[in-house]
Design a protein around this motif. Structure first.
Motif, PDB file in Angstrom:
ATOM      1  N   UNK A 441       0.725  -1.082   0.143  1.00  0.00           N
ATOM      2  CA  UNK A 441      -0.029  -0.063   0.067  1.00  0.00           C
ATOM      3  C   UNK A 441       0.863   1.412   0.020  1.00  0.00           C
ATOM      4  N   UNK A 442       0.396   2.413  -0.880  1.00  0.00           N
ATOM      5  CA  UNK A 442       1.023   3.371  -0.846  1.00  0.00           C
ATOM      6  C   UNK A 442       0.808   4.321   0.523  1.00  0.00           C
ATOM      7  N   UNK A 443       1.845   4.870   0.986  1.00  0.00           N
ATOM      8  CA  UNK A 443       1.567   5.787   1.983  1.00  0.00           C
ATOM      9  C   UNK A 443       1.072   7.045   1.582  1.00  0.00           C
ATOM     10  N   UNK A 444       0.581   7.840   2.636  1.00  0.00           N
ATOM     11  CA  UNK A 444       0.059   9.145   2.238  1.00  0.00           C
ATOM     12  C   UNK A 444       1.247  10.057   1.883  1.00  0.00           C
ATOM     13  N   UNK A 445       2.354   9.795   2.498  1.00  0.00           N
ATOM     14  CA  UNK A 445       3.522  10.836   2.325  1.00  0.00           C
ATOM     15  C   UNK A 445       3.978  10.596   0.920  1.00  0.00           C
ATOM     16  N   UNK A 446       3.973   9.153   0.514  1.00  0.00           N
ATOM     17  CA  UNK A 446       4.574   8.884  -0.672  1.00  0.00           C
ATOM     18  C   UNK A 446       3.344   9.583  -1.868  1.00  0.00           C
TER      19      UNK A 446
END
Lengths: 454, 464
Positions: A441-446
């Protein structure tokens, strides 16, 4: 593999160098297992009709070995035992009913050879004289056609044309010399629709007498076929001509298919035969580009071997592909006709995709039919995990366990497992991915950093 | 002479005794035979509910309750019971003839010079009186037996109508359930069409099937309404008493298999009120033959006293007269009564044949209906349920869709509907067996079809 001029000669095994996996190791292990099983099957002086079983990923077992070639691996199957008699390679096929398991949850009474469907793979070397006895254990006549083998017309096995059909209980002798190396098949040519729909088929591999160029470390033989087994029934329906609901590799549907195991650096040949009723199968291998090296018509010249990731195997034809196992991982290999990676479900059902959840008819149906559950509204992926009663002896739900939950495929699907190091070619389990090489899962920061809005 | 007069007086007095109350005999017969009682009621008070009826109507009715109400409240049955009074009247009419008195006077100058007074009685009629009375009594017996048979039949009709209504209520529910399956199919088709998965043709076809099922429901509701009205009439309830209900459910009747056919036939014949009535009719005609024979032998015979006063002196003497049956010996009347006697004899034989047949038919119908109910319960309904269960599994396997699932559900409903008819047949056959054992007579063979549709069309088992 070393060349040999004399049948029956046993050469020294090749080694895998620093990887440490020696050919003698697996041949020796196979022979030990085979010896125990041979006691109950083999009559003195006669080739054994029933092949001995070893782990399908490791290679064939045989009373007599033929070290002129590296034997093929028939996943979920075996090679046909043989015996040398006066310079002739003698084999015995018995056509007979077979209690067959497609995968856990689905058994059926099929027809095959020597206790299995597909029948055991026949292996020979170009120029070999073969004498193959065929005993008919069915209740109807049969013949065996040696598909792609160039031989005398009288040995071609076409009932009524080149021979009388083999009556029930009778044994016929076929004898011929095999020519060019390649990948061939055998199957009945009498009541073909019934007998092949019931599972009567097998691979026939002719090895080169003097291997040149690509000499495989791993040589796999896979027969592609399709069946109609009504959900809950226990016998294939040979009268179905278009709607096939069980698609198989070596008569196994995923998750019943054994993986193809190779070690990093292995030269790998994959031989595909297709005796499906009507369908061609585009077999796609993930993670690799391979060369299509030949068909049942013979080897393709190197100049004609283009790189592919998918090989279309027409029905009534063979293809073999070659590659070097240079990418470790668990790689899917499957027919790319999407309904060929389904199991039995989804045939004759109206399309419910997009239908509103909790529609009024759902409430009404729950009253009328206790146990009713809405299904297929958001696609069919979730069906494999739904806990609901199923018909006995059926595999309507697709897929099987995977490293990350459920693998949402069935039917004509298997896994090519390549590892950097192996102690044996037994199933090594799931691939352990190197750090940071796995989708997650992609992080919000990414997302923010890359300007992605979701 | 004195002796003769005493005899005449005795005959006359004997003929003047009052007949027994016929209704008590009818009630006794029905209570003894089947435990039901149909008390006679005053027509002027029939407008009021019998207290027992009012009590029964407070709770949902069962079959026994319906029968109890019908026997107390039905004007139709009361009218039938009142017909017994006709036979009573015939008995009353078998009375001694009145004496005739005759007087003559010769007038002379304003005074009667001769006065003659005579009193005579019809001796022939007086002599025939006991036999006539016995014939009338036999006819009354017959009428009472027939009335008792009618009471039992009325109870049977009410019972059958009750179960018909129960069956029709069940059918309404089942037709509604079937309609709901069609509605669900239509809704499913619409939802799938809205999602873009189905043609409007499929939607239209499913809608048409649903609309058709609504007609089935409407017809079933009408049949239930008609059978309720049928029962309402049999119960004898007027427009002020239409708010009654029947108990829920429609389970199989209790009791075991009917006796073997020979035994059941014997019981039916031995207990038959209709046969007994016919036998009494036979006796009545036999006695009437005797009466007419007497009339032929002694057509006219008078006897009495005669007194004459002449010139102030009275003289008395007997008077008698007799017709000599030289030409008319009453052959016509004798022949007619003998013919009626023969007719009655043949009718008795025919009724015995019919009652035996009805007993066999009732038993055979019971066995057939019981077997059908058992078959539905043990074979067909479980088989259809198995189909539904397997269809649900195939649906779970996504091998069939909701339409086939609903079709399988409808097949279960269809079987349940057929079972209701079989159950009604069993109840009706059970009532027929009870009726023949009690001495009543079920509807004759070849009568109107007693299926729900036929009955509600105007004929049928439940009506009179």
């Amino acid at each position: 593999m070393a060349d040999t001029e004399e049948p029956g000669r046993v050469d020294e095994p090749e080694t895998k160098g620093e990887k440490g996996l020696k050919r003698r190791d697996f041949l020796g292990g196979a022979a030990a297992i085979g010896a125990a099983l041979a006691l109950e099957q083999r009559a003195e002086g006669q080739p054994r009709a029933t092949p001995r079983r070893v782990h399908a990923t490791e290679g064939p077992a045989s009373g007599d070995t033929d070290d002129r070639y590296r034997p093929v691996v028939t996943p979920n199957g075996a090679s046909l035992p043989f015996r040398w008699v006066d310079g002739v390679k003698v084999m015995h096929l018995k056509a007979e009913p077979v209690d067959h398991e497609f995968t856990e949850g689905l058994r059926a009474e099929c027809w095959g050879y020597n206790g299995s469907t597909p029948g055991p793979t026949i292996e020979a070397v170009e120029g070999d004289r073969l004498r193959i006895y065929v005993t008919n254990g069915l209740d109807e006549p049969t013949t065996v056609h040696w598909h792609g083998i160039l031989l005398e017309a009288g040995m071609d096995g076409v009932g009524g044309l080149t021979q009388r059909p083999i009556p029930s209980g009778a044994t016929f002798r076929y004898e011929f010399t095999v020519g060019e190396p390649g990948t061939f098949m055998y199957h009945p040519h009498w009541d073909e629709m019934t007998q092949m729909a019931m599972g009567m088929m097998g691979m026939f591999v002719v090895h080169p007498r003097r291997p040149r160029g690509f000499v495989p470390d791993r040589d796999f033989a896979i027969m592609l076929s399709e069946w109609n087994v009504p959900i809950g029934a226990a016998r294939p329906n040979p009268f179905e001509m278009a709607d096939f609901n069980v698609l198989t590799m070596n008569s196994k549907a995923f998750p019943g298919t054994d993986p193809l195991v190779a070690q990093l650096g292995d030269k790998v040949r994959m031989r595909f035969g297709n005796l499906s009723g009507i369908d061609n199968h585009p077999i796609h291998l993930h993670g690799y580009s391979f060369r299509i090296a030949g068909s049942d018509g013979g080897a393709f010249p190197p100049s004609a071997q283009q790189p592919h990731t998918t090989v279309l195997v027409p029905t009534g034809s063979t293809r073999w592909v070659e590659l070097e196992a240079n990418a470790p991982g668990d790689w899917a290999m499957h027919c790319h006709m999407t309904h060929h990676i389904m199991n039995q479900m989804g045939h004759g059902v109206p399309n419910m995709v997009g239908v509103e959840d909790q529609a009024s008819f759902d409430r009404r149906l729950r009253r009328l039919v206790p146990g009713y559950m809405p299904m297929g509204r958001d696609g069919m992926a979730e069906m494999g995990e739904m806990e609901m009663p199923q018909p006995a002896n059926s595999i309507p739900m697709r897929g099987g366990p995977g490293a990350f939950g459920r693998i949402d495929m069935g039917g004509m699907f298997t896994i090519f497992k390549v590892r950097e190091s192996l102690d044996s070619y037994a199933d090594p389990g799931w691939y352990e991915h190197p750090e940071d090489t796995l989708a997650r899962p992609a992080t919000a920061a990414e997302l923010r950093a890359d300007g992605i809005e979701v | 002479m004195r002796c003769d007069l005493a005899l005449l007086a005795g005959l006359a007095l004997a003929s003047c005794t009052t007949p027994q109350a016929a209704t008590r005999d009818v009630a006794g017969l029905t209570v003894a035979r089947s435990g039901v009682e149909a008390p006679r009621r005053d027509p002027g008070r029939m407008d009021e509910l019998h207290p027992a009826v009012a009590e029964r109507l407070r709770e949902p009715l069962d079959a026994d309750g319906a029968v109890s109400i019908a026997l107390r409240q039905s004007p139709e049955l009361q009218a039938r019971l009142a017909q017994v009074d006709l036979a009573v009247a015939e008995l009353w009419s078998a009375r001694p003839p009145n004496p005739e008195v005759e007087m003559e006077a010769l007038m002379d100058g304003g005074q009667a010079s001769v006065l003659e007074v005579g009193a005579v009685m019809d001796i022939g009629a007086l002599l025939r009186m006991p036999l006539m009375r016995r014939a009338a009594q036999a006819q009354l017996d017959s009428a009472e037996l027939e009335a008792a048979a009618d009471v039992l039949r009325y109870a049977y009709d009410t019972r059958v109508a009750f179960h018909r209504y129960q069956a029709d209520l069940q059918l309404v529910e089942l037709y509604r359930a079937a309609m709901e399956t069609f509605l669900a199919a239509w809704e499913a088709a619409e939802s799938m069409a809205e999602a873009g998965n189905l043609r409007q043709l499929d939607v239209a076809q499913n809608r048409a099937a649903y609309e058709r099922s609504r007609i089935d429901v409407a017809q079933a509701e009408l049949r239930a309404l008609m059978s309720r009205e049928q029962l309402q009439v049999l119960l004898g309830l007027d427009g002020r008493q239409t708010d009654w209900a029947v108990i829920d459910g429609f389970e199989a009747p209790g009791g075991g298999e009917p006796p073997p056919a020979p035994a059941l036939e014997r019981t039916a014949v031995d207990h038959s009120l209709v046969l007994n009535a016919q036998q009494r009719t036979l006796v009545a005609w036999s006695r009437r033959v005797g009466v007419e024979r007497m009339r032929g032998a002694l057509p006219e015979a008078h006897a009495g006293l005669f007194a004459e006063r002449e010139e102030g002196e009275w003289s008395f003497g007997p008077a008698a007269g007799v017709a000599i049956p030289v030409f008319d010996q009453n052959q016509g009347a004798i022949g007619e009564t003998r013919a009626r006697l023969r007719i009655a004899q043949h009718e008795l034989l025919q009724k015995a044949i019919r009652i035996r047949s009805l007993a066999r038919r009732a038993r055979a119908t019971w066995l057939n209906a019981a077997e059908r109910v058992r078959f539905y319960d043990e074979t067909l309904l479980p088989a259809r349920a198995e189909v539904l269960e397997q269809t649900l599994l195939q649906y779970n396997a996504m091998n069939v869709g909701v339409f086939q699932l609903l079709q399988a559900r409808r097949a279960v409903i269809d079987a349940a509907r057929e079972r209701v008819e079989a159950m009604f047949d069993l109840w009706r056959a059970s009532a027929q067996v009870e009726l023949v054992v009690a001495g009543g007579e079920p509807p004759a063979m070849g009568g109107p079809d007693m299926s729900g549709e036929a009955m509600n069309a105007g004929g049928g088992d439940g009506g009179h």
